[in-house]
Design a protein around this motif. Structure first.
Motif, mmCIF file in Angstrom:
data_model
loop_
_atom_site.group_PDB
_atom_site.id
_atom_site.type_symbol
_atom_site.label_atom_id
_atom_site.label_comp_id
_atom_site.label_asym_id
_atom_site.label_seq_id
_atom_site.Cartn_x
_atom_site.Cartn_y
_atom_site.Cartn_z
ATOM 1 N N ASP A 40 -27.710 8.879 -47.985
ATOM 2 C CA ASP A 40 -27.608 9.047 -46.532
ATOM 3 C C ASP A 40 -26.292 9.712 -46.128
ATOM 4 O OD1 ASP A 40 -30.101 7.913 -46.263
ATOM 5 O OD2 ASP A 40 -29.358 5.956 -45.598
ATOM 6 N N ALA A 41 -25.209 9.332 -46.792
ATOM 7 C CA ALA A 41 -23.916 9.944 -46.487
ATOM 8 C C ALA A 41 -23.933 11.428 -46.838
ATOM 9 C CB ALA A 41 -22.803 9.226 -47.252
ATOM 10 N N ALA A 42 -24.531 11.777 -47.965
ATOM 11 C CA ALA A 42 -24.618 13.187 -48.354
ATOM 12 C C ALA A 42 -25.442 13.968 -47.338
ATOM 13 C CB ALA A 42 -25.223 13.313 -49.748
ATOM 14 N N MET A 43 -26.520 13.364 -46.828
ATOM 15 C CA MET A 43 -27.348 14.034 -45.835
ATOM 16 C C MET A 43 -26.562 14.276 -44.539
ATOM 17 S SD MET A 43 -30.744 12.719 -43.836
ATOM 18 C CE MET A 43 -29.824 11.303 -43.303
ATOM 19 N N VAL A 44 -25.845 13.275 -44.078
ATOM 20 C CA VAL A 44 -25.060 13.410 -42.838
ATOM 21 C C VAL A 44 -23.973 14.464 -43.014
ATOM 22 C CG1 VAL A 44 -23.440 12.212 -41.315
ATOM 23 C CG2 VAL A 44 -25.578 11.096 -41.987
ATOM 24 N N VAL A 45 -23.251 14.415 -44.122
ATOM 25 C CA VAL A 45 -22.196 15.402 -44.380
ATOM 26 C C VAL A 45 -22.800 16.800 -44.464
ATOM 27 C CG1 VAL A 45 -20.470 16.172 -46.059
ATOM 28 C CG2 VAL A 45 -20.620 13.758 -45.440
ATOM 29 N N HIS A 46 -23.988 16.910 -45.041
ATOM 30 C CA HIS A 46 -24.643 18.208 -45.147
ATOM 31 C C HIS A 46 -24.975 18.769 -43.767
ATOM 32 C CE1 HIS A 46 -27.174 20.442 -48.370
ATOM 33 N NE2 HIS A 46 -26.519 21.286 -47.614
ATOM 34 N N PHE A 47 -25.511 17.921 -42.885
ATOM 35 C CA PHE A 47 -25.793 18.371 -41.520
ATOM 36 C C PHE A 47 -24.505 18.802 -40.811
ATOM 37 C CE2 PHE A 47 -30.009 16.228 -41.539
ATOM 38 C CZ PHE A 47 -30.755 17.286 -41.022
ATOM 39 N N LEU A 48 -23.451 18.000 -40.959
ATOM 40 C CA LEU A 48 -22.176 18.347 -40.332
ATOM 41 C C LEU A 48 -21.628 19.658 -40.886
ATOM 42 C CD1 LEU A 48 -20.504 14.819 -40.207
ATOM 43 C CD2 LEU A 48 -21.493 16.115 -38.301
ATOM 44 N N PHE A 49 -21.780 19.870 -42.176
ATOM 45 C CA PHE A 49 -21.342 21.107 -42.814
ATOM 46 C C PHE A 49 -22.071 22.303 -42.207
ATOM 47 C CE2 PHE A 49 -21.487 24.374 -46.079
ATOM 48 C CZ PHE A 49 -20.182 24.387 -46.557
ATOM 49 N N LEU A 50 -23.388 22.171 -42.023
ATOM 50 C CA LEU A 50 -24.169 23.269 -41.451
ATOM 51 C C LEU A 50 -23.801 23.542 -39.995
ATOM 52 C CD1 LEU A 50 -27.648 22.532 -43.046
ATOM 53 C CD2 LEU A 50 -26.052 24.358 -43.634
ATOM 54 N N VAL A 51 -23.552 22.483 -39.237
ATOM 55 C CA VAL A 51 -23.117 22.666 -37.850
ATOM 56 C C VAL A 51 -21.763 23.357 -37.824
ATOM 57 C CG1 VAL A 51 -22.368 21.449 -35.761
ATOM 58 C CG2 VAL A 51 -24.478 20.765 -36.916
ATOM 59 N N TYR A 52 -20.852 22.920 -38.691
ATOM 60 C CA TYR A 52 -19.537 23.549 -38.752
ATOM 61 C C TYR A 52 -19.651 25.012 -39.167
ATOM 62 C CZ TYR A 52 -14.677 24.478 -39.793
ATOM 63 O OH TYR A 52 -13.430 25.040 -39.809
ATOM 64 N N MET A 53 -20.566 25.312 -40.089
ATOM 65 C CA MET A 53 -20.741 26.695 -40.504
ATOM 66 C C MET A 53 -21.180 27.547 -39.312
ATOM 67 S SD MET A 53 -22.949 28.392 -43.601
ATOM 68 C CE MET A 53 -24.407 27.517 -43.188
ATOM 69 N N ALA A 54 -22.034 27.019 -38.472
ATOM 70 C CA ALA A 54 -22.552 27.787 -37.341
ATOM 71 C C ALA A 54 -21.523 27.951 -36.227
ATOM 72 C CB ALA A 54 -23.819 27.138 -36.792
ATOM 73 N N VAL A 55 -20.780 26.904 -35.900
ATOM 74 C CA VAL A 55 -19.914 26.964 -34.709
ATOM 75 C C VAL A 55 -18.449 26.655 -34.993
ATOM 76 C CG1 VAL A 55 -21.819 26.423 -33.146
ATOM 77 C CG2 VAL A 55 -20.430 24.567 -34.055
ATOM 78 N N GLY A 56 -18.107 26.416 -36.237
ATOM 79 C CA GLY A 56 -16.726 26.065 -36.572
ATOM 80 C C GLY A 56 -15.718 27.165 -36.307
ATOM 81 N N GLY A 57 -16.179 28.411 -36.314
ATOM 82 C CA GLY A 57 -15.264 29.510 -36.015
ATOM 83 C C GLY A 57 -14.682 29.414 -34.612
ATOM 84 N N PHE A 58 -15.422 28.800 -33.711
ATOM 85 C CA PHE A 58 -14.923 28.620 -32.351
ATOM 86 C C PHE A 58 -13.771 27.614 -32.298
ATOM 87 C CE2 PHE A 58 -19.295 30.100 -31.732
ATOM 88 C CZ PHE A 58 -19.063 31.207 -30.944
ATOM 89 N N LEU A 59 -13.746 26.672 -33.232
ATOM 90 C CA LEU A 59 -12.628 25.719 -33.286
ATOM 91 C C LEU A 59 -11.318 26.437 -33.601
ATOM 92 C CD1 LEU A 59 -14.240 22.726 -35.196
ATOM 93 C CD2 LEU A 59 -13.786 22.919 -32.750
ATOM 94 N N ALA A 60 -11.417 27.526 -34.328
ATOM 95 C CA ALA A 60 -10.221 28.295 -34.683
ATOM 96 C C ALA A 60 -9.608 28.965 -33.456
ATOM 97 C CB ALA A 60 -10.543 29.332 -35.748
ATOM 98 N N TRP A 61 -10.358 29.090 -32.387
ATOM 99 C CA TRP A 61 -9.781 29.626 -31.153
ATOM 100 C C TRP A 61 -8.682 28.685 -30.665
ATOM 101 C CZ3 TRP A 61 -14.065 31.754 -27.402
ATOM 102 C CH2 TRP A 61 -14.824 32.730 -28.073
ATOM 103 N N ARG A 62 -8.887 27.390 -30.875
ATOM 104 C CA ARG A 62 -7.917 26.387 -30.434
ATOM 105 C C ARG A 62 -6.949 26.015 -31.558
ATOM 106 N NH1 ARG A 62 -4.570 23.351 -28.515
ATOM 107 N NH2 ARG A 62 -4.952 21.391 -27.475
ATOM 108 N N TRP A 63 -7.484 25.794 -32.742
ATOM 109 C CA TRP A 63 -6.681 25.406 -33.901
ATOM 110 C C TRP A 63 -6.753 26.528 -34.921
ATOM 111 C CZ3 TRP A 63 -10.263 21.725 -31.909
ATOM 112 C CH2 TRP A 63 -9.663 20.745 -31.147
#
Length: 116
Positions: free
Chosen positions: A8-31
């Motif tokens: 279950d932890a691997a599944m949750v981390v995997h989903f978070l990884f995919l979300v970060y891949m899609a929109v994580g570049g926007f976090l770099a605007w701030r950080w």
């Protein structure tokens, strides 16, 4: 019980990884320093699509599920099991990939423009 938690932890981390891949570049605007992490994540995404290399998170979830006495993930993997046919129809896989690529490129263009 513990193996199920691993799966279950691997599944949750995997989903978070995919979300970060899609929109994580926007976090770099701030950080700004997070751009390097996102570049690595995006590179892994491209590598896994182009070469078909299996993600370690998929392997960890599959192992945890099997050790817990559950059915393992299908041979097609995490995305085929949880996302394709659930989030979007399987026929739109390439369109979904294109959408993620456009999001990532847009976030990088915004990063460069905001940096100036």
């Amino acid at each position: 019980m513990m193996y199920r938690l691993v799966a279950d932890a691997a599944m949750v981390v995997h989903f978070l990884f995919l979300v970060y891949m899609a929109v994580g570049g926007f976090l770099a605007w701030r950080w700004r320093r997070t751009i390097w992490v996102h570049l690595a994540v995006a590179a892994w995404g491209v590598l896994s699509i182009v070469t078909g290399v299996e993600c370690p998170l998929t392997l960890a979830e599959d192992w945890g599920r099997r050790q817990a006495g559950m059915e393992g993930l299908p041979a097609s993997g995490f995305i085929d099991h949880y996302i394709e046919g659930v989030v979007y129809p399987e026929a739109y896989t390439n369109l979904a990939r294109l959408g993620v690529a456009v999001l990532v490129l847009f976030s990088y263009v915004g990063y460069v423009l905001r940096r100036q």
